[in-house]
Design an enzyme around this catalytic site. Structure first.
Site, mmCIF file in Angstrom:
data_model
loop_
_atom_site.group_PDB
_atom_site.id
_atom_site.type_symbol
_atom_site.label_atom_id
_atom_site.label_comp_id
_atom_site.label_asym_id
_atom_site.label_seq_id
_atom_site.Cartn_x
_atom_site.Cartn_y
_atom_site.Cartn_z
ATOM 1 N N PHE A 147 -23.390 1.794 25.520
ATOM 2 C CA PHE A 147 -22.368 3.747 24.845
ATOM 3 C C PHE A 147 -20.743 2.822 24.754
ATOM 4 O O PHE A 147 -20.289 2.517 25.886
ATOM 5 C CB PHE A 147 -22.943 4.766 25.414
ATOM 6 C CG PHE A 147 -21.320 5.838 24.784
ATOM 7 C CD1 PHE A 147 -22.088 6.745 24.062
ATOM 8 C CD2 PHE A 147 -20.467 6.063 24.855
ATOM 9 C CE1 PHE A 147 -21.829 7.416 23.518
ATOM 10 C CE2 PHE A 147 -19.812 7.271 25.003
ATOM 11 C CZ PHE A 147 -20.298 7.502 23.848
ATOM 12 N N ASP A 232 -16.193 -3.899 28.127
ATOM 13 C CA ASP A 232 -15.809 -2.422 27.758
ATOM 14 C C ASP A 232 -15.502 -1.728 29.246
ATOM 15 O O ASP A 232 -16.041 -1.107 29.776
ATOM 16 C CB ASP A 232 -16.690 -1.594 26.680
ATOM 17 C CG ASP A 232 -15.977 -0.154 26.544
ATOM 18 O OD1 ASP A 232 -15.930 -0.239 27.128
ATOM 19 O OD2 ASP A 232 -17.446 0.472 25.890
ATOM 20 N N LYS A 261 -8.486 5.716 28.409
ATOM 21 C CA LYS A 261 -9.599 7.414 28.830
ATOM 22 C C LYS A 261 -7.748 7.669 30.487
ATOM 23 O O LYS A 261 -7.069 8.279 29.554
ATOM 24 C CB LYS A 261 -10.379 7.068 29.571
ATOM 25 C CG LYS A 261 -12.204 7.382 28.462
ATOM 26 C CD LYS A 261 -13.121 7.132 29.151
ATOM 27 C CE LYS A 261 -14.604 7.669 28.804
ATOM 28 N NZ LYS A 261 -14.462 8.931 27.722
#
Length: 405
Positions: A147, A232, A261
């Protein structure tokens, strides 16, 4: 009288959301209005312990006062110039972020997906200009069950039917290999391979931790075959796993590291691609950019978010309290539980497929004042803010023990 007007405030807001909003989410039926530290409150005044942290965007806790202060101060001075002009927050942000992460170059963006897209572009351009891959033949290897975001290019190499189905045609140039399998990675590499993009721990897939040594093997393979390793770390980075970056658990460094984030502590969309001069040097003026990327408000917020993360010991706390929480969750005597796994404060409780589904457990936890979220039907993710105390961790275990019964 309007039927919606007769309902409670929570019911009114849920009804209005259903009436006017796109139905691309299925949240729990709680309407939040305030947050502080590890806690959030709904519109009816009930308090909950947040065990999702906005998918790890709120590592520093909700509305951290020092980050808030930096945001308010900068918002009153200068918010946006675009990169057509320079601002006095960008250079200090670069300097502090590079010093903290041992990087030499930073590309600032806004969302995590933008950071991923930026890395894909940089890797392809490096492949053509430095490695010598023939034009338009660059290949990027990714892992199954990945993802990395929701753009058309990214969902094109997803193996999740819910993310991918109905959005084609997709961009070519991507190969998928099993996650955690270094031999499969090596077999997929060709002279046209420019990069391997992978999560150190797969978050959306259910907090899937690869076998020990996998990332180190991937690093060695990428070095041997002249392939860029892209990690990532948008969910795993900035303290979530008990290290600043999850790559540190195996003592490696990626060529491109993606963070986002928690880079803003949940106050503002901020992301970044971290790299070195050789790889990032392929970008020249006019070839890539963002109106909001690197804006002074984002940089000021990110600088404060990084500072409190380090100065307040949140990374070490994540390692210590995370180990306590994981061990205590694993000790719960609940036949419905298949496995408890994780690293730091990035944890998951996986249920047996016939255990009635993780959504029901999350609803039971909500009724007990704890907010968590299911993923892939049978797994509950647990990712509270990194300021969690031992007493709060023990309280979480009590609620899980009750809900799982």
């Amino acid at each position: 009288m309007n039927d919606i007007a007769l309902r409670s405030r929570t019911e009114q807001l849920i009804a209005l959301e259903a009436l006017y909003g796109a139905k691309n989410y299925k949240p729990l039926d709680v309407v939040l209005t305030r947050g502080e530290g590890v806690y959030v409150w709904d519109v009816d005044g009930r308090r909950y312990l947040d065990c999702l942290s906005a998918y790890s965007a709120v590592n520093q806790g909700h509305c951290h006062p020092k980050i808030l202060e930096a945001m308010v101060e900068q918002a009153g001075r200068l918010t946006l110039t675009s990169r057509a002009f320079r601002n006095d927050q960008l250079a200090p942000f670069y300097e502090e972020l590079c010093a903290l992460t041992h990087s030499t170059k930073v590309l600032p963006m806004n969302s995590g997906a933008e950071a991923v897209e930026s890395a894909l572009k940089v890797a392809r351009k490096w492949g053509y200009e430095v490695k010598g891959v023939p034009a338009d033949q660059a290949e990027i290897i990714v892992a199954a069950d990945n993802f990395h975001g929701r753009t058309v290019a990214i969902v094109g190499f997803s193996t999740d039917p819910g993310s991918r189905s109905g959005f084609g045609p997709f961009a070519p140039g991507f190969k998928v290999v099993p996650y955690g399998d270094a031999r499969a990675l090596e077999a997929a590499i060709t002279p046209n391979t420019v990069a391997f993009l992978v999560e150190p721990i797969q978050g959306e897939a259910g907090v899937i931790i690869p076998p020990a040594g996998y990332l180190k093997a991937a690093r060695e393979l990428c070095t041997r075959h002249n392939v860029i390793l892209i990690l990532d770390e948008i969910q795993t980075g900035l303290g979530r796993t008990g290290k600043l970056l999850a790559e540190e658990h195996e003592g490696i460094e990626a060529d491109l590291t993606l963070i986002g984030k928690a880079l803003s502590g949940g106050f503002y969309p901020v992301s970044a691609v971290l790299s070195n001069s050789e790889v990032m040097g392929v970008l020249h003026p006019g070839e890539h950019g963002s109106t909001f990327g690197g804006n002074p408000l984002a940089c000021a917020v990110a600088r404060a978010a990084l500072k409190v993360l380090v100065e307040e010991g949140m990374i070490d706390n994540a390692a210590r309290i995370g180990a306590r929480l994981q061990a205590s969750l694993a000790a719960i005597d609940a036949p419905r539980v298949k496995e408890v796994r994780g690293r730091g404060l990035m944890l998951a409780v996986e249920l047996h497929p016939d255990a009635g589904g993780a959504r029901r457990v999350c609803e039971g936890l909500q009724a007990r004042g704890l907010l968590a979220k299911e993923t892939h039907d049978h797994t509950i993710r647990i990712a509270p803010p990194l300021i969690l105390t031992a007493d709060q961790a023990d309280w979480i275990v009590e609620q899980f023990a009750a809900a799982l019964q």
